[in-house]
Design an enzyme around this catalytic site. Structure first.
Site, PDB file in Angstrom:
ATOM      1  N   ARG A   1       0.899  -1.093  -0.046  1.00 41.49           N
ATOM      2  CA  ARG A   1      -0.055  -0.064  -0.058  1.00 41.49           C
ATOM      3  C   ARG A   1       0.764   1.312  -0.052  1.00 41.49           C
ATOM      4  O   ARG A   1       0.452   2.371   0.548  1.00 41.49           O
ATOM      5  CB  ARG A   1      -1.039   0.055   1.324  1.00 41.49           C
ATOM      6  CG  ARG A   1      -1.943  -0.987   1.199  1.00 41.49           C
ATOM      7  CD  ARG A   1      -3.029  -1.024   2.134  1.00 41.49           C
ATOM      8  NE  ARG A   1      -3.729  -2.245   1.948  1.00 41.49           N
ATOM      9  CZ  ARG A   1      -3.621  -3.064   2.887  1.00 41.49           C
ATOM     10  NH1 ARG A   1      -2.469  -3.026   3.556  1.00 41.49           N
ATOM     11  NH2 ARG A   1      -4.433  -4.311   2.715  1.00 41.49           N
TER      12      ARG A   1
ATOM     13  N   LYS B   1       3.610  12.041 -10.847  1.00 43.28           N
ATOM     14  CA  LYS B   1       2.538  11.073 -11.760  1.00 43.28           C
ATOM     15  C   LYS B   1       3.466   9.929 -12.057  1.00 43.28           C
ATOM     16  O   LYS B   1       4.643   9.891 -12.297  1.00 43.28           O
ATOM     17  CB  LYS B   1       2.467  11.630 -13.171  1.00 43.28           C
ATOM     18  CG  LYS B   1       1.155  12.658 -12.881  1.00 43.28           C
ATOM     19  CD  LYS B   1       0.705  12.721 -14.438  1.00 43.28           C
ATOM     20  CE  LYS B   1      -0.107  14.262 -14.474  1.00 43.28           C
ATOM     21  NZ  LYS B   1      -0.240  14.367 -15.940  1.00 43.28           N
TER      22      LYS B   1
ATOM     23  N   GLU C   1      11.403  19.198 -24.349  1.00 40.70           N
ATOM     24  CA  GLU C   1      10.455  19.452 -23.470  1.00 40.70           C
ATOM     25  C   GLU C   1      11.100  20.735 -22.603  1.00 40.70           C
ATOM     26  O   GLU C   1      10.461  21.318 -21.808  1.00 40.70           O
ATOM     27  CB  GLU C   1      10.380  18.210 -22.219  1.00 40.70           C
ATOM     28  CG  GLU C   1       9.901  16.985 -22.844  1.00 40.70           C
ATOM     29  CD  GLU C   1       8.541  17.089 -22.798  1.00 40.70           C
ATOM     30  OE1 GLU C   1       7.943  17.914 -22.641  1.00 40.70           O
ATOM     31  OE2 GLU C   1       8.002  16.028 -23.392  1.00 40.70           O
TER      32      GLU C   1
ATOM     33  N   LYS D   1       8.686  23.398 -14.208  1.00 43.99           N
ATOM     34  CA  LYS D   1       7.620  22.321 -13.558  1.00 43.99           C
ATOM     35  C   LYS D   1       7.262  22.107 -12.298  1.00 43.99           C
ATOM     36  O   LYS D   1       5.922  22.139 -11.905  1.00 43.99           O
ATOM     37  CB  LYS D   1       8.166  20.916 -14.186  1.00 43.99           C
ATOM     38  CG  LYS D   1       7.182  19.597 -13.999  1.00 43.99           C
ATOM     39  CD  LYS D   1       7.204  18.573 -14.808  1.00 43.99           C
ATOM     40  CE  LYS D   1       6.112  17.621 -14.628  1.00 43.99           C
ATOM     41  NZ  LYS D   1       6.028  16.409 -15.097  1.00 43.99           N
TER      42      LYS D   1
ATOM     43  N   GLU E   1      -3.765  18.520 -11.764  1.00 40.89           N
ATOM     44  CA  GLU E   1      -4.357  18.615 -13.200  1.00 40.89           C
ATOM     45  C   GLU E   1      -5.741  18.985 -13.134  1.00 40.89           C
ATOM     46  O   GLU E   1      -6.309  18.748 -14.657  1.00 40.89           O
ATOM     47  CB  GLU E   1      -3.891  17.264 -13.750  1.00 40.89           C
ATOM     48  CG  GLU E   1      -3.701  17.583 -15.544  1.00 40.89           C
ATOM     49  CD  GLU E   1      -3.386  16.320 -16.163  1.00 40.89           C
ATOM     50  OE1 GLU E   1      -2.524  16.606 -17.298  1.00 40.89           O
ATOM     51  OE2 GLU E   1      -3.291  15.327 -15.301  1.00 40.89           O
TER      52      GLU E   1
ATOM     53  N   ARG F   1      -2.076  23.152 -14.564  1.00 39.05           N
ATOM     54  CA  ARG F   1      -0.918  21.960 -14.868  1.00 39.05           C
ATOM     55  C   ARG F   1      -1.069  21.616 -16.346  1.00 39.05           C
ATOM     56  O   ARG F   1      -0.169  21.208 -16.880  1.00 39.05           O
ATOM     57  CB  ARG F   1      -1.144  20.597 -13.929  1.00 39.05           C
ATOM     58  CG  ARG F   1      -0.032  19.797 -14.136  1.00 39.05           C
ATOM     59  CD  ARG F   1      -0.065  18.672 -13.242  1.00 39.05           C
ATOM     60  NE  ARG F   1       0.975  17.504 -13.599  1.00 39.05           N
ATOM     61  CZ  ARG F   1       1.563  16.651 -12.731  1.00 39.05           C
ATOM     62  NH1 ARG F   1       1.385  16.737 -11.563  1.00 39.05           N
ATOM     63  NH2 ARG F   1       2.410  16.025 -13.360  1.00 39.05           N
TER      64      ARG F   1
ATOM     65  N   ASN G   1       0.977  20.907 -21.190  1.00 36.18           N
ATOM     66  CA  ASN G   1       0.662  20.022 -22.503  1.00 36.18           C
ATOM     67  C   ASN G   1       0.733  20.896 -23.456  1.00 36.18           C
ATOM     68  O   ASN G   1       0.575  20.465 -24.592  1.00 36.18           O
ATOM     69  CB  ASN G   1      -0.816  19.637 -22.353  1.00 36.18           C
ATOM     70  CG  ASN G   1      -1.230  18.307 -21.398  1.00 36.18           C
ATOM     71  OD1 ASN G   1      -0.197  17.721 -21.394  1.00 36.18           O
ATOM     72  ND2 ASN G   1      -2.318  18.321 -21.027  1.00 36.18           N
TER      73      ASN G   1
ATOM     74  N   HIS H   1       1.612  19.167 -26.788  1.00 31.88           N
ATOM     75  CA  HIS H   1       1.454  17.634 -26.572  1.00 31.88           C
ATOM     76  C   HIS H   1       0.100  17.172 -27.278  1.00 31.88           C
ATOM     77  O   HIS H   1      -0.014  16.021 -27.158  1.00 31.88           O
ATOM     78  CB  HIS H   1       1.378  17.639 -24.984  1.00 31.88           C
ATOM     79  CG  HIS H   1       2.745  17.398 -24.608  1.00 31.88           C
ATOM     80  ND1 HIS H   1       3.729  18.197 -24.608  1.00 31.88           N
ATOM     81  CD2 HIS H   1       3.507  16.387 -23.938  1.00 31.88           C
ATOM     82  CE1 HIS H   1       4.860  18.053 -24.043  1.00 31.88           C
ATOM     83  NE2 HIS H   1       4.447  16.749 -23.491  1.00 31.88           N
TER      84      HIS H   1
ATOM     85  N   HIS I   1       1.015  14.251 -29.054  1.00 31.21           N
ATOM     86  CA  HIS I   1       0.430  12.801 -28.830  1.00 31.21           C
ATOM     87  C   HIS I   1      -0.356  12.130 -29.643  1.00 31.21           C
ATOM     88  O   HIS I   1      -0.302  10.891 -30.141  1.00 31.21           O
ATOM     89  CB  HIS I   1      -0.670  12.907 -27.603  1.00 31.21           C
ATOM     90  CG  HIS I   1       0.087  12.880 -26.376  1.00 31.21           C
ATOM     91  ND1 HIS I   1      -0.490  13.692 -25.127  1.00 31.21           N
ATOM     92  CD2 HIS I   1       1.273  12.504 -25.581  1.00 31.21           C
ATOM     93  CE1 HIS I   1       0.338  13.799 -24.134  1.00 31.21           C
ATOM     94  NE2 HIS I   1       1.394  13.047 -24.444  1.00 31.21           N
TER      95      HIS I   1
ATOM     96  N   HIS J   1       8.933  10.744 -28.379  1.00 30.80           N
ATOM     97  CA  HIS J   1       7.938  11.528 -27.664  1.00 30.80           C
ATOM     98  C   HIS J   1       8.419  12.934 -27.831  1.00 30.80           C
ATOM     99  O   HIS J   1       7.646  13.971 -28.442  1.00 30.80           O
ATOM    100  CB  HIS J   1       7.831  11.138 -26.028  1.00 30.80           C
ATOM    101  CG  HIS J   1       7.051  12.082 -25.415  1.00 30.80           C
ATOM    102  ND1 HIS J   1       5.553  12.381 -25.906  1.00 30.80           N
ATOM    103  CD2 HIS J   1       7.185  13.175 -24.634  1.00 30.80           C
ATOM    104  CE1 HIS J   1       4.998  13.194 -25.141  1.00 30.80           C
ATOM    105  NE2 HIS J   1       5.833  14.007 -24.371  1.00 30.80           N
TER     106      HIS J   1
END
Ligand SMILES: NC(=O)c1ccc[n+]([C@@H]2O[C@H](COP(=O)([O-])OP(=O)(O)OC[C@H]3O[C@@H](n4cnc5c(N)ncnc54)[C@H](O)[C@@H]3O)[C@@H](O)[C@H]2O)c1
Ligand SMILES: [Zn+2]
Length: 367
Positions: free
Chosen positions: A117, A139, A181, A223, A233, A237, A241, A244, A248, A261
């Site tokens: 956990r 994340k 990035e 960041k 998000e 946040r 993107n 992106h 994506h 990427h």
């Protein structure tokens, strides 16, 4: 060593950026009141380069190498790691360490989030992308058959230790993808970093460690600031993107086989520069500046043969899509503007423009 503190709902954690940090990891962690990790996870590429040395420095025999590749960022590897940690008697209160690129940090962070956990972990990112992006912000997750990062947890590490010395062995293509990035971060909130990039990108492989330290630390600071304002998000946040939405979609439309990427993000940045120009949220000078910095990342794998319909289809599938359609992030003269809606026809036009310019700018397909 540069230190950036990231505030998070699980507590603040430092991102340390410097040269030669992995060699004296125990000491570095000790200075921050953290115990030495009891297990180290890397992959079969990074393990021989850095992971084994880290495990040796820490004196742990619980060292595991996963296979290398995005396709191994999946459930079976999470189960495997948890089993290995159990065998190594890793218990709550102990730390595990991830040594590798974004795939390893996402995977190990997620395994740490669910093992017993939740146990603490630290990230030792070894790609530029992982240093400025994947390892920062909390994340973690794995991919499903149906798409990337569809299972995950917010589980920030206790510390991020980014040793820019590791960038020496990173292939130039990966380095440039990571720089996309950094350009993104710079545009969002640090235009002086753009100047630094402009002077730097010419020959990224020749950059001295002090320069990398500065680039990485400044991108991390952007960041950190954004995720502190909005960890989960809901709003701010989304700035991250930038570039992106199309990025994506390009990756997905080409089956994740053509672009790294960051390369797709570089195309995405060029695309949003055009879209933002069209609706006059971005001035001509600023647009030229953004396009100029991105142009330094070329050659990028080309857009030739990319089916625009498939790109548009994937725009609709983006998991960050808002109720009323895709919420776009567009560059402005001073940063970004969120929640913009763009018609598919506009996207089509801009992609056609980019594909046409591609040849002129020396873009080549590298398939
Ligand atoms: N959690 C987040 O917020 C977040 C943000 C951005 C990206 N990501 C994730 O990060 C992943 C991409 O990360 P990536 O670009 O680092 O890819 P990656 O982890 O696959 O690394 C790229 C390649 O470089 C190798 N490598 C790593 N470090 C090296 C070094 N120092 N020298 C030589 N080779 C080295 C790796 O083994 C791999 O083959 C994706 O899965 C993406 O979803 C997560
Ligand atoms: Zn990205």
């Amino acid at each position: 060593v540069e230190s950036i503190t990231v505030d998070s709902e699980r507590g603040a954690y430092p991102v340390l950026v410097g040269q030669g940090l992995t060699a004296r990891l125990g000491e570095v962690l000790d200075e921050h009141g953290l115990p030495a990790p009891r297990a180290v996870v890397s992959n079969t590429t990074v393990g021989p380069l850095y992971g084994r040395e880290v495990a040796a420095t820490l004196g742990t025999r619980a060292f595991f190498e996963l296979p290398d590749g995005e396709r191994f960022k999946r459930w079976p590897q999470v189960e495997e790691l948890c089993g290995r940690w159990l065998e190594a008697s890793i218990h709550r209160g102990q730390l595990v360490a991830a040594v590798g690129g974004g795939v390893i940090t996402d995977l190990v962070g997620f395994a740490a989030a669910v093992y017993l956990r939740g146990i603490d972990w630290i990230a030792l990112p070894t790609t530029l992308l992982a240093m400025v992006d994947a390892a920062v912000g909390g994340k973690t997750g794995v991919n499903l058959e149906q798409g990337k990062n569809l299972v995950g947890a917010f589980w920030p590490p206790r510390a991020v230790v980014a040793d820019v010395g590791c960038l020496d062995t990173l292939p130039l293509r990966q380095l440039k993808a990571g720089l996309a990035e950094v350009v993104k971060a710079a545009w969002i909130d640090d235009h002086e970093l753009l100047d630094l990039l402009d002077r730097t990108i010419e020959a990224p492989s020749d950059l001295p460690p002090e320069r990398w330290q500065e680039l990485v630390a400044r991108a991390v600071a952007v960041k950190a600031k954004v995720v502190e304002a909005d960890e989960r998000e809901a709003g701010a946040r989304q700035a991250l993107n930038l570039g992106h939405t199309i990025g994506h979609a390009l990756e997905a439309a080409t089956g994740y086989g053509r672009f790294l990427h960051g390369e797709a993000v570089a195309w995405g940045l060029r695309a949003v520069a055009k879209l933002a120009r069209r609706r006059a949220v971005l001035g001509a000078e600023a647009a030229a500046r953004l396009e100029g910095v991105v142009a330094r990342l070329e050659p990028l794998p080309g857009l030739d043969g990319v089916a625009v319909d498939r790109v548009l289809e994937h725009l609709g599938h983006d998991k960050k899509r808002a109720e009323a359609g895709v919420a776009w992030v567009l560059p402005t003269d001073s940063g970004v503007i969120l929640g913009q809606s763009i018609e598919p026809a506009e996207v089509r036009q801009v992609l056609a423009e980019l594909a046409a310019e591609g040849g002129a700018n020396g873009c080549v397909a590298q398939e």
